[in-house]
Each structure stands twice: as C-alpha cells, then as structure tokens.
Design a protein around this motif. Structure first.
Motif, short mmCIF file in Angstrom:
data_model
loop_
_atom_site.label_atom_id
_atom_site.label_comp_id
_atom_site.label_asym_id
_atom_site.label_seq_id
_atom_site.Cartn_x
_atom_site.Cartn_y
_atom_site.Cartn_z
N SER A 227 0.81 -1.22 0.00
CA SER A 227 0.00 0.00 0.00
C SER A 227 0.85 1.27 0.00
O SER A 227 0.36 2.33 -0.38
CB SER A 227 -0.94 0.01 1.21
OG SER A 227 -0.22 -0.10 2.42
N ASN A 228 2.12 1.17 0.41
CA ASN A 228 3.00 2.35 0.39
C ASN A 228 3.65 2.56 -0.97
O ASN A 228 4.48 3.45 -1.14
CB ASN A 228 4.06 2.22 1.47
CG ASN A 228 5.00 1.03 1.26
OD1 ASN A 228 4.89 0.31 0.27
ND2 ASN A 228 5.92 0.82 2.20
N GLY A 229 3.27 1.75 -1.95
CA GLY A 229 3.82 1.89 -3.30
C GLY A 229 5.04 1.04 -3.58
O GLY A 229 5.51 0.99 -4.73
N ASN A 230 5.56 0.36 -2.58
CA ASN A 230 6.74 -0.49 -2.75
C ASN A 230 6.43 -1.63 -3.73
O ASN A 230 5.41 -2.32 -3.58
CB ASN A 230 7.17 -1.05 -1.39
CG ASN A 230 8.52 -1.74 -1.46
OD1 ASN A 230 9.03 -2.04 -2.53
ND2 ASN A 230 9.12 -1.97 -0.30
N ARG A 231 7.31 -1.82 -4.70
CA ARG A 231 7.10 -2.83 -5.73
C ARG A 231 7.93 -4.10 -5.52
O ARG A 231 7.89 -5.00 -6.36
CB ARG A 231 7.44 -2.23 -7.10
CG ARG A 231 6.58 -1.03 -7.46
CD ARG A 231 6.91 -0.48 -8.84
NE ARG A 231 6.02 0.61 -9.19
CZ ARG A 231 5.90 1.16 -10.39
NH1 ARG A 231 6.66 0.67 -11.39
NH2 ARG A 231 5.07 2.14 -10.63
N THR A 232 8.62 -4.18 -4.39
CA THR A 232 9.53 -5.30 -4.16
C THR A 232 9.09 -6.13 -2.96
O THR A 232 8.91 -5.60 -1.86
CB THR A 232 10.97 -4.80 -3.93
OG1 THR A 232 11.41 -4.10 -5.10
CG2 THR A 232 11.91 -5.95 -3.65
N ILE A 233 8.93 -7.43 -3.19
CA ILE A 233 8.71 -8.38 -2.09
C ILE A 233 10.08 -8.67 -1.49
O ILE A 233 11.00 -9.06 -2.21
CB ILE A 233 8.06 -9.67 -2.60
CG1 ILE A 233 6.64 -9.37 -3.11
CG2 ILE A 233 8.03 -10.74 -1.52
CD1 ILE A 233 5.95 -10.57 -3.75
N PRO A 234 10.26 -8.46 -0.19
CA PRO A 234 11.60 -8.58 0.39
C PRO A 234 12.10 -10.01 0.46
O PRO A 234 11.33 -10.97 0.38
CB PRO A 234 11.41 -8.02 1.80
CG PRO A 234 9.98 -8.33 2.12
CD PRO A 234 9.23 -8.16 0.82
N SER A 235 13.41 -10.15 0.61
CA SER A 235 14.01 -11.45 0.84
C SER A 235 13.50 -12.00 2.17
O SER A 235 13.39 -11.27 3.16
CB SER A 235 15.53 -11.32 0.88
OG SER A 235 16.14 -12.54 1.22
N ARG A 236 13.15 -13.30 2.17
CA ARG A 236 12.64 -13.93 3.38
C ARG A 236 13.32 -15.28 3.57
O ARG A 236 13.84 -15.86 2.62
CB ARG A 236 11.12 -14.15 3.29
CG ARG A 236 10.27 -12.89 3.37
CD ARG A 236 8.80 -13.26 3.46
NE ARG A 236 7.96 -12.12 3.80
CZ ARG A 236 7.17 -11.47 2.95
NH1 ARG A 236 7.12 -11.87 1.69
NH2 ARG A 236 6.44 -10.45 3.34
N SER A 237 13.25 -15.80 4.78
CA SER A 237 13.76 -17.14 5.03
C SER A 237 12.87 -18.16 4.33
O SER A 237 11.72 -17.87 3.97
CB SER A 237 13.79 -17.42 6.53
OG SER A 237 12.47 -17.47 7.05
N GLU A 238 13.39 -19.36 4.15
CA GLU A 238 12.59 -20.42 3.53
C GLU A 238 11.30 -20.67 4.29
O GLU A 238 10.23 -20.82 3.70
CB GLU A 238 13.41 -21.72 3.46
CG GLU A 238 14.56 -21.68 2.46
CD GLU A 238 15.32 -22.99 2.43
OE1 GLU A 238 15.14 -23.81 3.36
OE2 GLU A 238 16.10 -23.19 1.47
#
Length: 291
Positions: A251-262
C-alpha cells in the motif's frame, strides 16, 4: 415467459438458470428487491439438492454402475447439471459456473497426469464423502460470493490448479511460469498490465507451492479411491531472494517483495495475490466479466 413478468424472468435467467415451476411459486408474490435479496442471501436456503438425486419428479441421472460423482467425471457432470436444474440456491450455482469459466481447468490434463479417478476427485469431490481435500467445484461453490482475494489464495493452493498450471513442478532451480502468468493475465489484471519480467518474478514467488500425495496415492487406476493429493508448501524449494514488479505490491507503493527465510517464504505468494486482488485493473476486469 413465465407468470413472473419480464423483470423477474430476466433476473432469474441472469442470477440463475431461468424460472422453474418451483421458482414461480417461490417468487410469485415478491417485489424485485425482495427477489434479489432472496437470491443473494442463499445461505438461508437449504442446500439439499444432492439428496434429491433419484427423486421421480426430478431430472434423471444415468450411470454405467453405481452413481459415483466424486470419482467418475461423467457422473460428476450429471450431478452438476442436476444441481443447476433443482438447486434452491440458483445464484450460488450460477456463480460457481462463472468462476469455473474464469479459472478454467480441464479434466483431460488431470486425468492424463493423475488418472481418471483422481482427476475427477480433484474437480468434484464433495468434502466428507472420501478422504482428501474438496474438489475445485466445491471450492468455487464455497467462495461463490466471497472475498475475491481469499478465493484467489485458495485457487493457488487447489490441487487441480497445481496440476493444470504445473505448480506442482515449481522449484527454485526451475521456476515454472504457467501459474504466475495466468494469475495475472486471466485471473486478475488482464493483458497489457504486466510485463515478462513480472511473469518471471511471479514464478519465483510461487516456488515451493507444490503437491504431496497421501501414503497410498498412486497415479493410475489401481489406487485406493480414498488416496489423494494435497497442497504443501515445500520450504526447501522456495526462492528466498527479493522479487521486484512493475506495479505496487504494498500500500505504500513499494514494488519489491523482500528477501525472506525459507520457512517464511509462503508469505511471498500471499503478498503478491493480495496486490493483484486490490489492483484497480482487477476490479475493472471482473466488473466487465460480471456484466
């Protein structure tokens, strides 16, 4: 035209399958607004239609042997046609048909990959008849008028869809693009609102959204009818890197899904599906299809 008048006749054709003699009696004294409320609030109507299969004053079904719509695709088709004719919840059944068209899944591929019994079961199994998850048609019936985002999440986890669009083979070494493409092109945004880079990123989002079989599962005609395949998040096969899209994910406009653990990787798919569900183009496309 029935005795209900043109407006109610039209309503029952669009929100159901036309006015049966029983419908004429049900809606005869209703105003248009009352009829709409009656159709929409279908959970107040009994869902007893399957119990009436075989009644002499109802449409007939035929079968080669025992009528088994949970494991025989021809019987399953007859059961659904019977439901369309005799249901007390016509809008629910009409919406199940709408979503079946929207999330089109062909029995032919399911039967080729998993056998005819398991293919029918993935599409039409009614919960509680046999072991294993509900069939796709039951899922569409359950979410007929429900939250679209929740429906999209469940479709992404649906065994029939995981076979149909090859999610069962989606691993971090070889991301499978079929579902990632179709969830944007056919199920939500539509053509022209995503790019090829989005398709590849979406494939990586769903790595590890796979299938597992019960201990007695086998993909031929000799397996136990109580065997089944079900969704599993295979964390070891999930691509943990960040995924960037050409449209906002948050909702803040960020287009990147962050790196996450498995172990947290399934959230990638939830975030992505949520973004697609709330995207303005999805709303416009669904409204056009409903109309």
């Amino acid at each position: 035209m029935s005795q209900l008048g043109p407006d109610l006749d039209h309503l029952l054709r669009r929100a159901g399958f036309g006015a049966s003699p029983d419908d004429v009696e049900t809606f005869r004294d209703m105003s248009f607004a009352e009829a709409v409320a009656h159709l929409v609030d279908y959970e107040g109507r009994p869902d007893d239609v399957d119990e009436r299969i075989g009644w002499p004053d109802h449409a007939r079904v035929s079968t080669r042997d025992l009528f088994a719509p949970d494991i025989d695709i021809n019987d399953a088709r007859q059961r659904w046609m019977f439901r369309m004719v005799h249901t007390r919840r016509p809008l629910q059944e009409k919406m199940a048909l709408f979503w079946h068209n929207h999330f089109a899944t062909a029995y032919s591929k399911l039967a080729t990959e998993s056998g005819t019994i398991q293919g029918a079961k993935m599409l039409a199994h009614k919960p509680g008849v046999l072991r294993g998850p509900q069939g796709q048609l039951e899922l569409l019936r359950k979410y007929a008028l429900g939250n679209f985002r929740n429906l999209l999440v469940e479709v992404a986890r649906d065994p029939a869809m995981l076979v149909w669009l090859d999610g069962k083979d989606n691993t971090k070494a070889r991301p499978q693009e079929n579902f990632g493409r179709e969830v944007m092109e056919l199920f939500s945004l539509g053509v022209g609102h995503y790019t090829e880079s989005d398709v590849y990123a979406a494939a990586r989002v769903f790595t590890g959204w796979n299938l597992q079989g019960s201990v007695d599962y086998r993909s031929d005609e000799y397996g136990d009818v109580n065997a089944y395949r079900e969704f599993v998040f295979n964390a070891a096969q999930h691509d943990t890197g960040e995924k960037t899209f050409t449209f906002p994910i948050y909702s803040n406009g960020n287009r990147t899904i962050p790196s996450r653990s498995e172990s947290d990787g399934m959230q990638d798919g939830i975030d992505f599906i949520t973004a697609l569900a709330v995207h303005p183009e999805t709303a416009r496309r669904l409204a056009r299809k409903f109309w």
